[in-house]
Design a protein around this motif. Structure first.
Motif, PDB file in Angstrom:
ATOM      1  N   ALA A  82      60.138  -6.139  29.933  1.00  0.00           N
ATOM      2  CA  ALA A  82      60.552  -4.737  29.840  1.00  0.00           C
ATOM      3  C   ALA A  82      59.972  -4.135  28.556  1.00  0.00           C
ATOM      4  O   ALA A  82      58.799  -4.347  28.257  1.00  0.00           O
ATOM      5  N   SER A  83      60.778  -3.438  27.766  1.00  0.00           N
ATOM      6  CA  SER A  83      60.241  -2.769  26.575  1.00  0.00           C
ATOM      7  C   SER A  83      60.277  -3.659  25.344  1.00  0.00           C
ATOM      8  O   SER A  83      60.152  -3.175  24.221  1.00  0.00           O
ATOM      9  N   GLY A  84      60.451  -4.962  25.545  1.00  0.00           N
ATOM     10  CA  GLY A  84      60.180  -5.930  24.501  1.00  0.00           C
ATOM     11  C   GLY A  84      61.295  -6.282  23.549  1.00  0.00           C
ATOM     12  O   GLY A  84      61.061  -6.950  22.540  1.00  0.00           O
ATOM     13  N   HIS A  85      62.522  -5.871  23.837  1.00  0.00           N
ATOM     14  CA  HIS A  85      63.608  -6.139  22.891  1.00  0.00           C
ATOM     15  C   HIS A  85      63.783  -7.635  22.636  1.00  0.00           C
ATOM     16  O   HIS A  85      63.899  -8.071  21.483  1.00  0.00           O
ATOM     17  N   ILE A  86      63.811  -8.433  23.702  1.00  0.00           N
ATOM     18  CA  ILE A  86      63.965  -9.883  23.529  1.00  0.00           C
ATOM     19  C   ILE A  86      62.703 -10.473  22.911  1.00  0.00           C
ATOM     20  O   ILE A  86      62.769 -11.278  21.970  1.00  0.00           O
ATOM     21  N   THR A  87      61.547 -10.083  23.415  1.00  0.00           N
ATOM     22  CA  THR A  87      60.282 -10.610  22.912  1.00  0.00           C
ATOM     23  C   THR A  87      60.166 -10.422  21.402  1.00  0.00           C
ATOM     24  O   THR A  87      59.809 -11.349  20.664  1.00  0.00           O
ATOM     25  N   LEU A  88      60.455  -9.225  20.939  1.00  0.00           N
ATOM     26  CA  LEU A  88      60.264  -8.892  19.531  1.00  0.00           C
ATOM     27  C   LEU A  88      61.291  -9.578  18.635  1.00  0.00           C
ATOM     28  O   LEU A  88      60.960  -9.993  17.515  1.00  0.00           O
ATOM     29  N   ASP A  89      62.515  -9.718  19.116  1.00  0.00           N
ATOM     30  CA  ASP A  89      63.525 -10.412  18.310  1.00  0.00           C
ATOM     31  C   ASP A  89      63.291 -11.916  18.281  1.00  0.00           C
ATOM     32  O   ASP A  89      63.690 -12.601  17.331  1.00  0.00           O
ATOM     33  N   LEU A  90      62.633 -12.426  19.330  1.00  0.00           N
ATOM     34  CA  LEU A  90      62.320 -13.857  19.375  1.00  0.00           C
ATOM     35  C   LEU A  90      61.106 -14.190  18.509  1.00  0.00           C
ATOM     36  O   LEU A  90      61.003 -15.305  17.978  1.00  0.00           O
ATOM     37  N   ALA A  91      60.193 -13.237  18.342  1.00  0.00           N
ATOM     38  CA  ALA A  91      58.925 -13.490  17.655  1.00  0.00           C
ATOM     39  C   ALA A  91      59.068 -14.142  16.281  1.00  0.00           C
ATOM     40  O   ALA A  91      58.311 -15.068  15.960  1.00  0.00           O
ATOM     41  N   PRO A  92      60.012 -13.734  15.426  1.00  0.00           N
ATOM     42  CA  PRO A  92      60.117 -14.373  14.112  1.00  0.00           C
ATOM     43  C   PRO A  92      60.535 -15.841  14.155  1.00  0.00           C
ATOM     44  O   PRO A  92      60.414 -16.545  13.148  1.00  0.00           O
TER      45      PRO A  92
END
Length: 209
Positions: free
Chosen positions: A48-58
């Motif tokens: 979707a708009s990346g909320h999980i992806t971006l919070d997982l990235a770090p």
């Protein structure tokens, strides 16, 4: 009823605006981080708009977010740039896109939240996940087992589809979901409901060595 891509392109910004990050969201990210580890290369399917992806990235080495709606991907990429994240990238494509063939056997983990009931063929999607993961690679999945829901809820979903307010949906029971995952070659490590409010079944599975 619109097809899935048309539906999500049309509703992407509204869906993004309705996303809420509470304690359950933070707990989901922490579980993923604990299971995957800092060296993991991860694909977030249906990002979707990346909320999980971006919070997982770090918490991981690299994460690739994949979604069929370009509007979602554009929003996610904008947020990644705003955060200065260099280990998160986004691609607009279905999971069976040939561009991902080069990833076969290379991924440490795949996350798949609220997606499996929205794809045309859940069994084929799970087989693709198995293909992309390394031996011992991990699948972290949440999905609503709609066939186990009440008749009233299932009927409401049908009505919403008729009026264009819901996308095409695949119904399955919990038993069918777990069987599909095992039939795709995975070992189910955990199957539970972490968030009773959402009612989604959370499954942690592994591709055997």
């Amino acid at each position: 009823m619109p097809n899935a891509q048309t539906f999500w392109e049309k509703s992407a910004r509204k869906y993004d605006a309705q996303t809420r990050k509470g304690p359950n969201f933070a707990a989901r990210i922490q579980r993923c981080a604990d299971w995957l580890g800092p060296d993991a290369r991860v694909l977030d399917a249906g990002c979707a708009s990346g909320h999980i992806t971006l919070d997982l990235a770090p918490h991981v080495s690299h994460v690739l977010g994949v979604d069929i709606a370009q509007t979602h991907i554009d929003l996610a990429a904008e947020r990644a740039a705003e955060r200065g994240l260099t280990n998160a990238e986004f691609v607009c494509a279905p999971i069976d896109d040939p561009r991902f063939d080069q990833l076969a056997g290379t991924l440490d983990g795949i996350t798949c939240f609220a997606l499996l009931h929205l794809v045309d063929d859940p069994k084929a999607t799970l087989a693709r996940f198995h293909q992309l993961l390394k031996p011992n690679g991990q699948l972290i999945l949440e999905a609503p087992c709609l066939s186990d829901y009440s008749f009233a809820i299932r009927w409401l979903i049908v009505v919403m589809q008729w009026v264009g307010k819901a996308p095409p949906i695949v119904n399955f029971t919990l038993a069918e979901l777990e069987a599909m995952i095992r039939d795709a070659g995975f070992e189910v490590l955990e199957s539970t409901v972490h968030n009773p409010k959402s009612g989604q079944q959370a499954i942690h599975a592994r591709k055997p060595a």
